[in-house]
Design an enzyme around this catalytic site. Structure first.
Site, PDB file in Angstrom:
ATOM      1  N   CYS A 103       0.817  -1.217   0.000  1.00  0.00           N
ATOM      2  CA  CYS A 103       0.000   0.000   0.000  1.00  0.00           C
ATOM      3  C   CYS A 103       0.851   1.267   0.000  1.00  0.00           C
ATOM      4  CB  CYS A 103      -0.894   0.039   1.237  1.00  0.00           C
ATOM      5  SG  CYS A 103      -2.025  -1.335   1.450  1.00  0.00           S
ATOM      6  N   GLU A 150     -27.757  12.807   6.095  1.00  0.00           N
ATOM      7  CA  GLU A 150     -27.096  13.615   7.110  1.00  0.00           C
ATOM      8  C   GLU A 150     -25.601  13.326   7.242  1.00  0.00           C
ATOM      9  OE1 GLU A 150     -26.959  16.505  10.258  1.00  0.00           O
ATOM     10  OE2 GLU A 150     -28.375  16.097   8.630  1.00  0.00           O
TER      11      GLU A 150
END
Length: 248
Positions: A103, A150
């Site tokens: 990564c 939200e």
């Protein structure tokens, strides 16, 4: 592909870089975060990882380590300013008997292209399922979009922009295709960052997600918010509800 030690180590191996009594020091915080992420099922079976940047120094979780058992002694450290060849990374500190994470170049992309302070990679089932749902669309969609929810407020408006998204805004997360070797995702991830300059995350088809933020707190908040939204989106799909609405 990066190899472990690409320099002649000192006897101490710069271990001072990962020794601190401060719980917020990157070498202490990364194992703690990974333990939390393991409980959420984000880093099961050694998958996933986390990296934190402290100015020029980058702290990285290693490859192939049970994330819930990680210790500060397992952390790699490199200096961004010393990296001239992405395939031959130079580490200031390497733990013995471990390998650097594949990564790493994707984390570095978040640090160099977005000035991020933290980047999190998870194998969240919800993230993977979202990419599978998008794959089933006629256009094989490469963009997840949702609005009027939200939790969207948990995301910044974009790199070098002030404030967070609002309830009526549309959150957009690009999807890139998976590759046999993780570090080979780097170019596609950077292209997605260029195409969607306001995004704080990139989904990897049938794999997981990369999420970054200006700070550890922001990266973690956005990663948690995304996982919530992905799970919600999957339940919405089951009920035949659209992810986009014209509520104003």
């Amino acid at each position: 592909m990066a190899t472990g030690k690409t320099y002649e180590e000192s006897a101490e191996n710069n271990d001072h870089l990962i020794r601190s009594s401060d719980s917020q020091h990157p070498a202490n915080l990364i194992p703690e975060l990974c333990r939390k992420f393991w409980t959420l099922g984000w880093v099961t079976g050694t998958g996933g990882g986390t990296s934190i940047r402290d100015n020029d120094l980058v702290y990285l979780a290693p490859s192939g380590v049970q994330k819930e058992l990680m210790k500060s002694e397992d952390i790699y450290v490199l200096a961004l300013s010393q990296q001239t060849d992405p395939k031959k990374r130079i580490y200031l500190r390497s733990p013995p008997s471990l390998k650097p994470s594949q990564c790493t170049p994707l984390f570095i992309a978040a640090f160099t292209k977005r000035n991020a302070g933290c980047c999190i990679h998870t194998h969240s089932q919800w993230a993977v399922l979202i990419t599978l749902l998008l794959e089933q669309l006629p256009s094989n969609a490469t963009l997840f979009e949702i609005n009027n929810i939200e939790q969207i407020k948990g995301f910044g408006r974009g790199y070098q922009k002030q404030g967070n998204l609002g309830y009526h805004d549309t959150l957009r997360i690009p999807v890139i295709e998976n590759t046999p070797h993780e570090e080979d995702l780097t170019e596609s991830l950077e292209e997605a960052m260029d195409k969607y300059p306001d995004t704080y995350a990139v989904l990897v088809r049938r794999h997981g997600i990369y999420v970054w933020g200006e700070t550890v707190h922001k990266a973690k908040t956005q990663c948690e918010s995304l996982d919530y939204l992905f799970q919600l989106a999957i339940e919405m799909k089951k009920l035949g509800l659209s992810w986009l609405s014209d509520i104003a």
